[in-house]
Scaffold this motif. Structure first.
Motif, PDB file in Angstrom:
ATOM      1  N   ARG A 131       0.817  -1.207   0.000  1.00 19.08           N
ATOM      2  CA  ARG A 131       0.000   0.000   0.000  1.00 19.08           C
ATOM      3  C   ARG A 131       0.858   1.268   0.000  1.00 19.08           C
ATOM      4  O   ARG A 131       0.602   2.204  -0.747  1.00 19.08           O
ATOM      5  N   GLN A 132       1.894   1.316   0.853  1.00 15.54           N
ATOM      6  CA  GLN A 132       2.618   2.562   1.095  1.00 15.54           C
ATOM      7  C   GLN A 132       3.859   2.744   0.236  1.00 15.54           C
ATOM      8  O   GLN A 132       4.466   3.816   0.273  1.00 15.54           O
ATOM      9  N   GLY A 134       4.999 -10.554  -0.725  1.00 16.65           N
ATOM     10  CA  GLY A 134       3.692 -11.020  -0.256  1.00 16.65           C
ATOM     11  C   GLY A 134       3.387 -12.441  -0.707  1.00 16.65           C
ATOM     12  O   GLY A 134       2.834 -13.236   0.065  1.00 16.65           O
ATOM     13  N   LEU A 135       3.734 -12.780  -1.926  1.00 18.57           N
ATOM     14  CA  LEU A 135       3.476 -14.129  -2.428  1.00 18.57           C
ATOM     15  C   LEU A 135       4.276 -15.179  -1.659  1.00 18.57           C
ATOM     16  O   LEU A 135       3.777 -16.270  -1.369  1.00 18.57           O
ATOM     17  N   ALA A 193      -4.137 -12.177  -3.593  1.00 20.46           N
ATOM     18  CA  ALA A 193      -4.801 -11.170  -4.423  1.00 20.46           C
ATOM     19  C   ALA A 193      -4.077  -9.826  -4.389  1.00 20.46           C
ATOM     20  O   ALA A 193      -3.777  -9.243  -5.437  1.00 20.46           O
ATOM     21  N   TRP A 194      -3.763  -9.315  -3.177  1.00 20.16           N
ATOM     22  CA  TRP A 194      -3.117  -7.997  -3.151  1.00 20.16           C
ATOM     23  C   TRP A 194      -1.689  -8.057  -3.680  1.00 20.16           C
ATOM     24  O   TRP A 194      -1.191  -7.090  -4.256  1.00 20.16           O
ATOM     25  N   VAL A 220      -7.083  -0.142  -6.948  1.00 18.57           N
ATOM     26  CA  VAL A 220      -8.414  -0.608  -6.556  1.00 18.57           C
ATOM     27  C   VAL A 220      -8.362  -2.094  -6.198  1.00 18.57           C
ATOM     28  O   VAL A 220      -8.901  -2.529  -5.180  1.00 18.57           O
ATOM     29  N   LEU A 221      -7.704  -2.893  -7.033  1.00 21.79           N
ATOM     30  CA  LEU A 221      -7.597  -4.330  -6.779  1.00 21.79           C
ATOM     31  C   LEU A 221      -6.788  -4.618  -5.519  1.00 21.79           C
ATOM     32  O   LEU A 221      -7.104  -5.550  -4.775  1.00 21.79           O
TER      33      LEU A 221
END
Length: 446
Positions: free
Chosen positions: A35-36, A183-184, A93-94, A115-116
């Motif tokens: 996000r950041q 993340g994955l 997903a993110w 958005v996703l």
């Protein structure tokens, strides 16, 4: 080979609660890194695509807006479908959406990817916190809620610092790709080590919970998500206070770049240190609240009021000062308290809602956090910066603590009646015992 496998399973079983916290916390880091990281590449996007501050704020705020919109429905899905499964799907997903951001050809495509990311992250904080609290005792809730939520600040630090370094060395697209890959990897580790059966085996019973209380119908406790004035005020207070934190995380790198004339990479590094201090304050606020309220649980409210008031005073003073070293010291002190109410507010929400809908309750908290704070903070300050300049706009950031303090004062006054409405002991130790026994032990008094 079989003995080795048995040894690994035994080690996982012994350390499972800590393992759950570390993995869930790690994914929250990934959530906020994805996000950041955008804040670290603001200068590059502004130069490459000639974006306005309002557009940059919108790219940040849209993620929080999507989180707010989808937090409750997806948290409800997590409560019913399985929290572990929900965590893994959301993380994948993110992370994929973050990798996709690296391929954006313009503002519109990057906005779509953001958005996703927001939809993928929507229920993670609520479901993840519910998972963590389920395997630890209730007396550690404020500390755990503060520490877990601090993962957002620490993820912001890593996203800004690491993303800024990668962008400076390889270009801003690689910064997005690296965050998504991280993340994955964590999602794969979670899928291997955590499952619903282990969670059930390590679940800690609620204080004073009667036999079979964990098997109550899911709908039976749903109304308690909104049932009491205190829980509503906790939602409002946490959300409005996070307006302050969100604005700081999003705009400190640009503030240091423009007002203090720092190079983008140096501005990202200094901002990362300030955000790290903010995250430490989230942990500190939870620890202080747990200790102060150990014997008198209602003190958790007054503790949160003091924390919010400190953020208001220090940040207001800091942004009114001339740019320089002393200003940064005062701002650092304000950052420490800027999000310190998250632990106390999370503990109150947990206290006033049953376990089987707790992810949904935290989904409501996430909605308020995003709609009142995380989504609007960066956008509002960006709009003010376009009109007044960023230096003047940042002086309005601490004002959001005023409604937070008001909500905390109202919630604290309503806390005893809110506990009685739930059939709990107003002292906060546990459910009232009609037989006259101790609300903690259930033993009858002589």
């Amino acid at each position: 080979m079989a003995a080795t496998s048995d040894g690994v399973r035994s080690w996982v079983s012994r350390h499972f609660p800590r393992l759950v916290f570390l993995l869930t916390f790690g994914l929250l880091l990934s959530d906020y890194m994805s996000r950041q990281v955008l804040a670290a590449v603001f200068p590059y996007l502004k130069a490459d695509w000639r974006l306005t501050d309002t557009q940059l704020g919108a790219l940040t705020g849209i993620v929080a807006l999507m989180v707010g919109v989808f937090a409750i429905p997806l948290s409800m899905v997590g409560d019913r479908w399985g929290r572990v499964r929900a965590v893994i799907v959301m993380a994948v997903a993110w992370s994929l959406a973050t990798v996709g951001s690296a391929f954006a050809a313009g503002f519109g495509q990057l906005m779509a990817a953001r958005v996703l990311i927001g939809v993928g992250e929507a229920a993670y904080a609520s479901v993840g916190l519910a998972v963590v609290l389920s395997v630890f005792p209730a007396t550690r809730r404020a500390s755990l809620a503060g520490a877990f939520t601090a993962g957002g600040a620490f993820g912001g630090v890593l996203g800004v610092a690491v993303g800024g370094a990668i962008a400076a060395q390889f270009g801003w697209r690689w910064a997005f790709a690296a965050m998504g890959a991280f993340g994955l990897i964590l999602a794969a580790g979670y899928a291997i080590l955590v499952d619903e059966d282990r969670l059930r085996a390590h679940r800690v019973a609620e204080p004073g919970a009667g036999p079979g209380s964990a098997e109550r119908p899911w709908r039976a406790g749903l109304s308690t998500v909104f049932a009491t004035p205190s829980v509503l005020m906790a939602y409002v207070a946490c959300g409005t206070q996070l307006f302050v934190a969100a604005a700081l995380v999003a705009w400190l790198p640009s503030y240091l770049h423009r007002v203090h004339a720092m190079a983008p990479s140096r501005a990202a590094g200094v901002a990362s240190l300030l955000i790290l201090i903010l995250g430490a304050g989230m942990i500190g606020g939870g620890v202080i609240a747990d200790r102060v309220s150990r014997d008198r649980p209602a003190r958790i409210w007054s503790t949160a009021v003091v924390i919010s008031a400190l953020s208001l005073g220090l940040l207001a003073a800091g942004f009114l000062m001339r740019p320089g070293g002393l200003q940064l010291v005062v701002l650092a002190a304000g950052c420490f308290w800027a999000a310190g109410t998250t632990g106390p507010c999370g503990a109150v929400v947990a206290r006033l809602t049953p376990d089987h809908v707790r992810a949904t309750a935290f989904g409501v908290l996430t909605l308020f956090n995003n709609v009142l704070g995380l989504a609007v903070g960066p956008i509002v300050i960006g709009m003010l910066a376009d009109r007044l300049g960023l230096q003047a706009a940042m002086r309005y950031v601490p004002v959001a603590a005023v409604p937070a303090i008001a909500a905390l004062l109202i919630g604290g006054r309503a806390y005893p009646s809110s506990l009685r409405r739930l059939g709990a002991d107003p002292a906060g130790a546990g459910p009232a015992n009609p037989a006259g026994g101790s609300p903690v032990t259930g033993l009858r008094r002589g």
